[in-house]
Scaffold this active site. Structure first.
Site, mmCIF file in Angstrom:
data_model
loop_
_atom_site.group_PDB
_atom_site.id
_atom_site.type_symbol
_atom_site.label_atom_id
_atom_site.label_comp_id
_atom_site.label_asym_id
_atom_site.label_seq_id
_atom_site.Cartn_x
_atom_site.Cartn_y
_atom_site.Cartn_z
ATOM 1 N N LYS A 1 0.835 -1.206 0.000
ATOM 2 C CA LYS A 1 0.000 0.000 0.000
ATOM 3 C C LYS A 1 0.876 1.265 0.000
ATOM 4 O O LYS A 1 2.096 1.183 0.229
ATOM 5 C CB LYS A 1 -0.924 -0.055 1.227
ATOM 6 C CG LYS A 1 -1.938 -1.218 1.169
ATOM 7 C CD LYS A 1 -2.820 -1.253 2.413
ATOM 8 C CE LYS A 1 -3.825 -2.396 2.352
ATOM 9 N NZ LYS A 1 -4.667 -2.473 3.569
ATOM 10 N N TYR B 1 -12.216 -2.968 -3.234
ATOM 11 C CA TYR B 1 -12.774 -3.099 -1.884
ATOM 12 C C TYR B 1 -14.303 -3.125 -1.927
ATOM 13 O O TYR B 1 -14.972 -2.538 -1.062
ATOM 14 C CB TYR B 1 -12.271 -1.961 -0.988
ATOM 15 C CG TYR B 1 -10.866 -2.183 -0.441
ATOM 16 C CD1 TYR B 1 -10.545 -3.344 0.277
ATOM 17 C CD2 TYR B 1 -9.857 -1.242 -0.616
ATOM 18 C CE1 TYR B 1 -9.269 -3.543 0.797
ATOM 19 C CE2 TYR B 1 -8.568 -1.441 -0.097
ATOM 20 C CZ TYR B 1 -8.288 -2.597 0.608
ATOM 21 O OH TYR B 1 -7.029 -2.806 1.127
ATOM 22 N N ASN C 1 -1.820 -0.132 7.299
ATOM 23 C CA ASN C 1 -1.254 -1.438 7.637
ATOM 24 C C ASN C 1 -0.422 -2.049 6.513
ATOM 25 O O ASN C 1 -0.275 -3.264 6.420
ATOM 26 C CB ASN C 1 -2.360 -2.391 8.098
ATOM 27 C CG ASN C 1 -3.491 -2.480 7.088
ATOM 28 O OD1 ASN C 1 -3.360 -1.977 5.974
ATOM 29 N ND2 ASN C 1 -4.575 -3.131 7.453
ATOM 30 N N HIS D 1 -1.864 -5.490 1.561
ATOM 31 C CA HIS D 1 -3.110 -6.243 1.373
ATOM 32 C C HIS D 1 -2.760 -7.640 0.873
ATOM 33 O O HIS D 1 -1.846 -7.803 0.072
ATOM 34 C CB HIS D 1 -4.009 -5.569 0.329
ATOM 35 C CG HIS D 1 -5.054 -6.498 -0.237
ATOM 36 N ND1 HIS D 1 -6.260 -6.733 0.399
ATOM 37 C CD2 HIS D 1 -5.067 -7.278 -1.347
ATOM 38 C CE1 HIS D 1 -6.969 -7.609 -0.312
ATOM 39 N NE2 HIS D 1 -6.264 -7.956 -1.382
ATOM 40 N N GLU E 1 -9.594 -11.202 -7.451
ATOM 41 C CA GLU E 1 -8.743 -10.009 -7.374
ATOM 42 C C GLU E 1 -7.642 -10.052 -8.428
ATOM 43 O O GLU E 1 -7.303 -9.023 -9.023
ATOM 44 C CB GLU E 1 -8.141 -9.898 -5.964
ATOM 45 C CG GLU E 1 -9.193 -9.557 -4.906
ATOM 46 C CD GLU E 1 -8.662 -9.623 -3.476
ATOM 47 O OE1 GLU E 1 -7.451 -9.880 -3.278
ATOM 48 O OE2 GLU E 1 -9.459 -9.416 -2.548
HETATM 49 P P1 ATP Z 1 -6.695 -6.120 3.402
HETATM 50 O O1 ATP Z 1 -8.032 -6.479 2.763
HETATM 51 O O2 ATP Z 1 -6.248 -4.718 3.040
HETATM 52 O O3 ATP Z 1 -5.671 -7.185 3.173
HETATM 53 P P2 ATP Z 1 -7.602 -7.151 5.930
HETATM 54 O O4 ATP Z 1 -8.158 -8.276 5.107
HETATM 55 O O5 ATP Z 1 -6.669 -7.477 7.032
HETATM 56 O O6 ATP Z 1 -6.891 -6.079 4.986
HETATM 57 P P3 ATP Z 1 -10.231 -5.942 5.934
HETATM 58 O O7 ATP Z 1 -11.236 -6.184 6.997
HETATM 59 O O8 ATP Z 1 -10.410 -6.585 4.595
HETATM 60 O O9 ATP Z 1 -8.793 -6.272 6.548
HETATM 61 O O10 ATP Z 1 -10.163 -4.350 5.750
HETATM 62 C C1 ATP Z 1 -9.596 -3.749 4.581
HETATM 63 C C2 ATP Z 1 -8.768 -2.545 4.994
HETATM 64 O O11 ATP Z 1 -9.641 -1.527 5.493
HETATM 65 C C3 ATP Z 1 -7.799 -2.826 6.131
HETATM 66 O O12 ATP Z 1 -6.580 -3.362 5.684
HETATM 67 C C4 ATP Z 1 -7.633 -1.460 6.718
HETATM 68 O O13 ATP Z 1 -6.709 -0.656 5.958
HETATM 69 C C5 ATP Z 1 -9.012 -0.851 6.585
HETATM 70 N N1 ATP Z 1 -9.870 -1.081 7.773
HETATM 71 C C6 ATP Z 1 -10.534 -2.224 8.096
HETATM 72 N N2 ATP Z 1 -11.241 -2.091 9.220
HETATM 73 C C7 ATP Z 1 -11.055 -0.799 9.622
HETATM 74 C C8 ATP Z 1 -11.519 -0.010 10.724
HETATM 75 N N3 ATP Z 1 -12.363 -0.508 11.635
HETATM 76 N N4 ATP Z 1 -11.078 1.275 10.852
HETATM 77 C C9 ATP Z 1 -10.251 1.798 9.924
HETATM 78 N N5 ATP Z 1 -9.778 1.127 8.848
HETATM 79 C C10 ATP Z 1 -10.155 -0.153 8.702
HETATM 80 MG MG MG Z 2 -9.396 -7.935 3.390
#
Ligand code: ATP
Ligand code: MG
Length: 165
Positions: free
Chosen positions: A16, A56, A129, A132, A143
């Site tokens: 990211k 997303y 974070n 992805h 994806e």
């Molecule tokens: P990714 O899909 O990016 O690999 P993930 O699968 O660990 O991450 P997801 O639940 O899919 O987590 O959320 C997608 C992204 O949205 C997260 O990586 C984070 O950047 C953001 N995100 C998720 N939950 C929150 C939240 N409660 N507050 C702020 N940002 C969030």
């Molecule tokens: Mg995810």
């Protein structure tokens, strides 16, 4: 040692904008190479709002989506197709928990960030974070189709196939 009878899979990984801007591209890619995972597609992409909504799509209606879109469109990302035995599960394990503060040491998020939900909420932004990774084989296939044309994905042999597995 991972058994060769486990399935060979391809998964989507995005470094990211925070990872790119912190010059962590090489450091993170090295972790995947060291464990024997194979990069079979790679490019730098500056995602726009429309594409963010496609990637997303499961999160578009969530309260944090606006911040997530701002985060993912803030700078270029590195998109990679990563191949390996049970790579979907392995890469998710290497990436660690969504919230870097909770991600255990040894994971990518746990080693390179301390970002927390509280801090993100206070600033009204998405949690930064770094990376992805697809969360299931089904989503990985979806994806990869979104991010890569078939001609951008390659098959070749690495020495890991002889020495690591
Ligand atoms: P990714 O899909 O990016 O690999 P993930 O699968 O660990 O991450 P997801 O639940 O899919 O987590 O959320 C997608 C992204 O949205 C997260 O990586 C984070 O950047 C953001 N995100 C998720 N939950 C929150 C939240 N409660 N507050 C702020 N940002 C969030
Ligand atoms: Mg995810």
């Amino acid at each position: 040692m991972r058994r060769v009878s486990e399935p060979l899979e391809r998964t989507l990984v995005l470094l990211k904008p925070d990872a790119v801007e912190r010059a962590l591209i090489g450091t993170i890619i090295t972790r995947f190479e060291n464990v024997g995972l194979k990069i079979v597609g790679m490019k730098m992409v500056w995602v726009d709002a429309d594409f963010s909504k496609k990637h997303y799509s499961d999160h578009v209606s969530k309260p944090f989506y606006k911040g997530l879109e701002s985060f993912i469109t803030a700078g270029p990302v590195i998109a990679m197709a990563i191949e390996g035995i049970s790579s979907v599960d392995l890469v998710r394990k290497m990436v660690g928990a969504t919230e870097p503060k909770k991600a255990v040491p040894g994971t990518i998020r746990g080693d390179y960030s301390q970002h927390s939900y509280e801090w993100a909420d206070k600033k009204g932004i998405a949690i930064k974070n770094l990376i992805h990774a697809s969360d299931s084989l089904e989503n990985a296939q979806k994806e990869l189709k979104l991010w890569f044309a078939p001609s951008e994905l390659h098959s070749y042999k690495t020495v890991h196939e002889v020495h690591v597995f």
